[in-house]
Write a protein that holds these residues in place. Structure first.
Motif, PDB file in Angstrom:
ATOM      1  N   ASP A  36      11.453 -20.968  46.739  1.00  0.00           N
ATOM      2  CA  ASP A  36      10.032 -19.933  46.999  1.00  0.00           C
ATOM      3  C   ASP A  36       8.810 -21.192  47.102  1.00  0.00           C
ATOM      4  O   ASP A  36       8.171 -20.896  47.217  1.00  0.00           O
ATOM      5  N   GLU A  37       8.588 -22.047  46.415  1.00  0.00           N
ATOM      6  CA  GLU A  37       7.967 -23.423  45.945  1.00  0.00           C
ATOM      7  C   GLU A  37       7.787 -23.648  47.492  1.00  0.00           C
ATOM      8  O   GLU A  37       6.731 -24.503  47.629  1.00  0.00           O
ATOM      9  N   ALA A  38       8.652 -24.332  47.617  1.00  0.00           N
ATOM     10  CA  ALA A  38       9.219 -25.475  48.994  1.00  0.00           C
ATOM     11  C   ALA A  38       9.477 -24.819  50.330  1.00  0.00           C
ATOM     12  O   ALA A  38       9.292 -25.415  51.085  1.00  0.00           O
ATOM     13  N   ASP A  39      10.054 -24.036  50.368  1.00  0.00           N
ATOM     14  CA  ASP A  39      10.482 -22.819  52.130  1.00  0.00           C
ATOM     15  C   ASP A  39       8.831 -22.707  52.124  1.00  0.00           C
ATOM     16  O   ASP A  39       8.336 -21.700  52.124  1.00  0.00           O
ATOM     17  N   GLY A  40       7.986 -22.977  53.299  1.00  0.00           N
ATOM     18  CA  GLY A  40       7.246 -22.839  53.940  1.00  0.00           C
ATOM     19  C   GLY A  40       7.268 -21.998  54.902  1.00  0.00           C
ATOM     20  O   GLY A  40       6.169 -20.934  55.093  1.00  0.00           O
ATOM     21  N   ASP A  41       8.330 -21.733  55.951  1.00  0.00           N
ATOM     22  CA  ASP A  41       8.267 -20.788  57.026  1.00  0.00           C
ATOM     23  C   ASP A  41       9.148 -19.310  55.901  1.00  0.00           C
ATOM     24  O   ASP A  41       9.379 -18.752  57.025  1.00  0.00           O
ATOM     25  N   HIS A  42       9.511 -19.583  54.634  1.00  0.00           N
ATOM     26  CA  HIS A  42      10.619 -17.927  54.494  1.00  0.00           C
ATOM     27  C   HIS A  42      11.170 -17.574  54.718  1.00  0.00           C
ATOM     28  O   HIS A  42      11.728 -15.990  55.552  1.00  0.00           O
ATOM     29  N   ASP A  43      12.251 -18.471  55.683  1.00  0.00           N
ATOM     30  CA  ASP A  43      13.256 -17.865  55.713  1.00  0.00           C
ATOM     31  C   ASP A  43      14.902 -17.964  55.230  1.00  0.00           C
ATOM     32  O   ASP A  43      15.415 -17.844  55.695  1.00  0.00           O
ATOM     33  N   LEU A  84      15.406 -24.469  53.025  1.00  0.00           N
ATOM     34  CA  LEU A  84      14.814 -25.284  53.812  1.00  0.00           C
ATOM     35  C   LEU A  84      15.235 -26.422  55.201  1.00  0.00           C
ATOM     36  O   LEU A  84      16.173 -26.665  55.035  1.00  0.00           O
ATOM     37  N   LEU A 107      14.152 -29.090  57.755  1.00  0.00           N
ATOM     38  CA  LEU A 107      13.582 -31.024  57.265  1.00  0.00           C
ATOM     39  C   LEU A 107      12.217 -30.606  57.110  1.00  0.00           C
ATOM     40  O   LEU A 107      11.866 -31.716  56.415  1.00  0.00           O
ATOM     41  N   GLU A 108      11.831 -30.113  57.851  1.00  0.00           N
ATOM     42  CA  GLU A 108      10.342 -30.068  57.480  1.00  0.00           C
ATOM     43  C   GLU A 108       9.630 -29.090  55.950  1.00  0.00           C
ATOM     44  O   GLU A 108       8.552 -30.821  55.926  1.00  0.00           O
ATOM     45  N   ASP A 109      10.219 -28.265  55.844  1.00  0.00           N
ATOM     46  CA  ASP A 109       9.592 -28.220  55.029  1.00  0.00           C
ATOM     47  C   ASP A 109      10.103 -28.833  53.293  1.00  0.00           C
ATOM     48  O   ASP A 109       9.659 -29.126  52.546  1.00  0.00           O
ATOM     49  N   PHE A 110      11.241 -29.943  53.626  1.00  0.00           N
ATOM     50  CA  PHE A 110      12.236 -30.365  52.973  1.00  0.00           C
ATOM     51  C   PHE A 110      10.648 -31.743  52.645  1.00  0.00           C
ATOM     52  O   PHE A 110      10.267 -32.312  51.787  1.00  0.00           O
ATOM     53  N   MET A 132       7.652 -31.204  50.780  1.00  0.00           N
ATOM     54  CA  MET A 132       7.252 -31.288  49.186  1.00  0.00           C
ATOM     55  C   MET A 132       7.921 -32.345  49.251  1.00  0.00           C
ATOM     56  O   MET A 132       6.635 -32.912  48.386  1.00  0.00           O
TER      57      MET A 132
END
Lengths: 187, 890
Positions: A154-161, A164, A166-169, A172
């Motif tokens: 919920d916190e780190a997933d930028g694109d809600h797929d 995570l 690499l970009e999301d990671f 964060m």
């Protein structure tokens, strides 16, 4: 110094210094650490670049790694074919990335690989569960683990797929205040 | 105009064309960015020429360009292959895979040519390939070399396996070595090569110097060892200790170099004047150990203390102004300490600006950054596992019940209670010290007091310092803070305790000083009368002057400065001893007992009651800070104090390192030190300020003793400044100083400073507000982006194949911007097509060339586009190189 120079040629040392974050002395120390792991396996002369691999069992028993819950992952990520057996180059690579001087981006890239247990280039819920279980030695109940994973996604997933990338990671980890100080191994 | 004979024609033609070519290139450099093909341009330029030379020229050019193309290829190829491997926009390989031997051969050939001067290449037309580098080529090579260099410099940042890094590195180095000499031409070349050599040397030197510097950091390995066993919070104490040692070394250098050594070397020797002689009454015992241990006897009358120094304005053949130096060193000790503390505080804060983000990612950070990879000890690891688990649980509980906090009242009550108890303790200890100091003043008036009575103050203070902190810790357990916050509270409380102690001690000392000062006048009279009577007593032969009174017999004042210095000296030493004894008894013996008696004891000692001691961070840090405050206060009156402190820090470094490693266990809840140890520094600054106050007070408002110390005979200590200004500087400077000291000037200056502080403060406030707003904006943007992405993600699944690619690109940490890369990618593809059909042409160049030579000749000069095209077809390399050189610089 005379005996040290025979292990590597001068050029090799220079190249290793260019490719890692280590000084000459540190490289030599790392080599001796490596050599100590398997004295009968590793030759004391590396001028001809022998293809020697130290098995994971020995790598994982190093004092720097033996208490790390992710030691197997670390060894797998840095080894050539993912089985955890390491050549000297892999070994140097590993400690170079984990050294204090390595930049955040590089560390983040490898941290992502380490936490990506199934090597699918995404950290999915299963990977997260693995991470939590290892971090807590399985002392959290199943509901708690799933809650934690849910919260992380919920916190780190930028694109809600639901996983995570690499970009999301990186996004964060860029904000994590402690990442640089914790994701490093002194040797 | 008839055409000249063939050979000459070619010669003349070439020389003529050369210049035109050059011009063309220059023009190209200016206009070339628009992507015009260089060949075409030349053509246009060449067009007004008469026909036949034109034809010849074209023929020649084709031939030449052909050769050139072939010849240029190795460079291109290496660049190409590298680029391809880099994962950037790549040219596809045009020819068959590069034949290694040929390549090397060509390179060598080229290298040889390079060495010839440019003009020489005009000589023969068969070699044709004169001056292998045109300017654009040079620019291109320069660019490539720069790229390679950048690659070499950033090689260690690439997320590649070592083998790949090594091959890349070797290739890049080879390339750079081969071509960097080419960049300078003619006379500049040698200079360029020399500069490159120097640059290389410089890099090597810097590297060696860095190696050397890291080797020079003392105790690095010890501290690392401790850090890996006990976590960063314990290591932070040792780092602080090391820092403190460095600061004290500098202070030691200042004081020893500028005060003590000049005095010892050039001052009047021991025994020549009363202040440098042990009084007759003390002489018998002056060498006894018990006396020396109390810093009386010979030590009291040595250069370690204020009283030993003479008030002569200048000493020795250097005419060294010792009183002035003494005063200035005393001030600069404080100045330097203030500066260094504030500087390190500032540099610490600069690193920790990016806070406040952590509340968004509580769980993520716990998941991915809570494991400290430094841990190399199974006990620490166990503790870490436990603490991570509990912190996860805490967060889960927080998450689940963030609204209801049932125990809030109880917690509040407990916290208030704890604070109340601690304040009681503080008041009690303060009173106790005051009481003891009063008593010691009475003792000091009495004769033959026992050892206990003489050292009561020190003993009581040390006992308080030993027993209060654990008491506080017990009380603090009521409060239930996070250990990091708890540590800060604990530090603050013990600090208050020490501070109270210090200040009560100081006040008592001040009383003492005032008492001594009031006695001073009578003693002065006595001294005068003694001397007067001695010289004027009757019954002595008047004609022979009496030998002067022996200095040991002269009655003298109590010299309160030395008394203060001795007090600080004693306190420092007893503090050190108590610390060491506590470590020995409390940690080491306990550890021995637990370890060895465990075999024959009824319960498990290691896990049960006594167990092993934890390292007491707060107590140790504060002990260090408090001790440093003593040093700052005492160093003005006892210059030798800093030396003793340096010894103390040195020994305690080794001793405590050993004690920690041998007899302590890691904390139950391992916690990281807050990233900047600014809290320590803030406490240190406070102590520095507080210890500055009494010293400043004594300097400014107490009269110095009349018969000891460098300022004796003056009304105030700072008079030494005035004296120096009056006697050693020209008069107008004295006037300027007097003018500067005018309150009419000082008050506005202070006002101005206040205004500046106010202004800077408001600026920083507004900046931080702007910062917060920006952060909010970023947050909002992120939210928008998030929602966008989630929509987009579902809509275009096809694009998802592209995003990871780009992200991967970014992870390779390359400096290319995506835009020019893609630009050149499309270009290269375009070129590629062309190149493929040229490939066929040039592969059969030997046979095909004559045919193509005829072609442009048969055409009228008007049909330029065609021939231009042809040219561009025959010389794909040129156009390619032109294009890549014309890429927008980034």
């Amino acid at each position: 110094m005379g005996s040290k120079q025979t292990v590597f040629t001068h050029e090799q040392l220079e190249e290793y210094q260019d490719c890692t974050f280590f000084t000459r002395k540190e490289i030599m120390r790392l080599f001796y650490r490596y050599q100590d792991l398997a004295p009968q396996l590793v030759p004391l002369d590396y001028t001809s670049c022998p293809a020697v691999k130290v098995p994971y069992q020995l790598i994982g028993s190093m004092p720097e790694l033996k208490d790390n819950p992710f030691r197997q992952r670390i060894a797998q990520v840095f080894s050539e074919d993912g089985d955890g057996h390491m050549t000297l180059d892999n070994f140097l690579d590993m400690f170079s990335v984990m050294s204090e001087m390595a930049p955040r981006d590089l560390k983040a890239y490898y941290a992502f690989k380490i936490y990506d247990f199934n090597n699918d280039d995404y950290i999915c819920a299963w990977d997260l569960e693995q991470t939590v279980t290892r971090l807590t030695r399985g002392e959290l109940s199943a509901e708690e683990v799933s809650l934690v994973c849910e919260k992380v996604l919920d916190e780190a997933d930028g694109d809600h797929d639901g996983r995570l990338s690499l970009e999301d990671f990186q996004n964060m980890i860029l904000r994590a205040p402690d990442f640089l100080s914790t994701f490093h191994i002194r040797i | 105009m008839s055409p000249p004979p063939k050979g000459m024609e070619v010669e003349g033609d070439r020389s003529g064309r050369r210049s035109s070519r050059k011009q063309a290139h220059k023009a190209e450099g200016l206009v070339g960015k628009h992507g015009a093909q260089p060949g075409q341009k030349e053509r246009v330029r060449g067009s007004p020429r008469p026909r036949s030379p034109q034809r010849k020229q074209t023929e020649f050019r084709i031939c030449r360009e052909e050769l050139r193309g072939q010849e240029r290829s190795p460079a291109m190829r290496t660049g190409e292959s590298r680029r391809k491997r880099d994962g950037r926009a790549s040219f596809k390989e045009q020819r068959a895979s590069p034949k290694k031997d040929k390549k090397v051969l060509r390179k060598e050939e080229r290298w040889k040519k390079l060495k010839k001067p440019r003009s020489l290449s005009l000589a023969s037309s068969t070699s044709g390939v004169e001056s292998p580098y045109s300017e654009e080529e040079l620019a291109q090579i320069l660019e490539q070399v720069e790229e390679k260099k950048k690659l070499i410099a950033t090689m260690r940042n690439k997320p590649w396996p070592m083998a790949k890094k090594l091959t890349e590195l070797r290739e890049a180095q080879e390339f750079v070595e081969k071509y960097e000499g080419a960049l300078g031409k003619g006379k500049g070349k040698r200079l360029y090569a020399y500069r490159m050599l120097m640059a290389k040397k410089w890099v090597k030197f810097k590297r060696d110097f860095d190696n050397f510097k890291t080797q020079c950091i003392p105790w690095e390995m010890k501290i690392k060892d401790i850090e890996s066993h006990f976590g960063s919070s314990v290591a932070s104490y040792f780092i602080f200790l090391r820092w403190m040692y460095g600061v004290n070394l500098v202070l030691f250098g200042l004081i020893f170099g500028l005060v003590i050594i000049p005095e010892v070397l050039m001052g009047v020797p021991y025994g020549s004047i009363p202040r440098k002689t042990v009084p007759r009454a003390e002489e018998e015992k002056a060498m006894d150990f018990s006396v020396l241990w109390d810093f009386e006897g010979y030590i009291k009358y040595s250069a370690l203390f204020y009283g030993y120094y003479n008030n002569q304005r200048t000493i020795g053949w250097l005419r060294y102004r010792l009183p002035m130096a003494y005063f200035m060193v005393g001030i600069s000790v404080f100045g330097y300490s203030l500066m260094i503390v504030i500087r390190s505080m500032a540099s610490n804060t600069q690193g920790s600006t990016s806070e406040g983000e952590s509340d968004n990612f509580t769980f993520s950070f716990k998941m991915f950054t809570s494991w400290d990879y430094l841990i190399g000890n199974s006990e620490t690891a166990d503790n870490k596992y436990a603490s991570i688990t509990t912190s996860f649980k805490e967060s889960i509980v927080d998450e689940q019940e963030s609204n209801k906090e049932e125990n809030i009242h109880l917690t509040r009550f407990l916290r208030i209670l704890a604070n109340f108890l601690i304040i009681c303790c503080l008041c009690g200890s303060g009173y106790l010290i005051y009481f003891v100091v009063k008593r010691s003043q009475e003792f000091s008036k009495m004769q033959n007091v026992s050892w206990y009575e003489r050292n009561e103050v020190e003993i009581v203070m040390s006992l308080l310092g030993m027993f209060c902190p654990p008491l506080f810790e017990t009380i603090a357990a009521l409060e239930n803070y996070h250990p990091r916050i708890g540590l800060k509270w604990q530090l603050g409380r013990i600090f208050a305790l020490f501070l109270g102690n210090l200040y009560t001690f100081l006040l008592a000392l001040m009383d003492d000083v005032h008492l001594k000062l009031s006695n001073e006048a009578t003693i002065k009279n006595i001294t005068h009368w003694t001397l007067f009577n001695y010289y004027n007593s009757s019954g002595w032969n008047e004609s022979v002057p009496r030998p002067p009174l022996h200095p040991a017999d002269v009655p003298r004042g109590s010299c309160w400065e030395t008394a203060v210095g001795i007090e600080f000296m004693r306190l420092t030493v007893s503090d050190m001893l108590v610390t060491y004894i506590t470590i020995l008894l409390g940690d080491f013996l306990r550890a021995c007992f637990v370890r060895f008696m465990n075999y024959c004891w009824c319960w498990d000692l290691e896990a049960g009651f006594p167990s092993y001691a934890e390292f007491d961070i707060s107590g140790n840090v504060l002990g260090l800070i408090f001790n440093q405050g003593m040093i700052w206060m005492g160093s003005f009156y006892a210059p030798g104090l800093v030396g003793i402190n340096v010894l103390r820090l040195l020994t305690s470094m080794y001793f405590q390192c050993w004690a920690v490693m041998s007899s302590n266990v890691p904390h139950e809840r391992v916690f990281k030190a807050s990233r900047s140890n600014n809290f320590y520094m803030a406490l240190l600054l406070l102590v520095l300020f507080l210890s500055l106050l009494p010293v400043a007070y004594t300097i400014m408002s107490l009269p110095p003793s009349f018969d000891c110390g460098p300022f004796s005979g003056k009304n105030r200590m700072y008079d030494v400044l005035q004296e120096t200004i009056e006697n050693d500087f020209p008069t107008f400077l004295g006037k300027i100083f007097a003018f500067l000291a005018n309150p009419g000037l000082i008050i506005p200056a202070i006002l101005l400073m206040f205004l500046a502080i106010y202004y800077l403060n408001s600026v920083s406030k507004s900046l931080s507000r702007a910062n917060a707003q920006l952060r909010k904006k970023i947050q909002a943007l992120r939210e928008v982006e998030k929602s966008h992405k989630s929509v987009k993600n579902r809509a275009t699944d096809r694009d998802s194949g592209d995003t990871p690619k780009s992200s991967k690109n970014s992870t390779q940490l390359q400096i290319t911007k995506p835009e020019p890369a893609s630009h050149s990618a499309s270009q290269s593809q375009f070129l590629d097509k062309k190149a493929q059909d040229t490939g066929t042409t040039s592969s059969a160049s030997g046979t095909l060339l004559p045919a193509s030579q005829h072609l442009p000749g048969s055409q009228p000069p008007g049909v330029k586009p065609d021939s231009g095209k042809l040219q561009s077809r025959t010389h794909p390399w040129r156009s390619a190189s032109g294009k890549s050189a014309q890429r927008p610089p980034h």
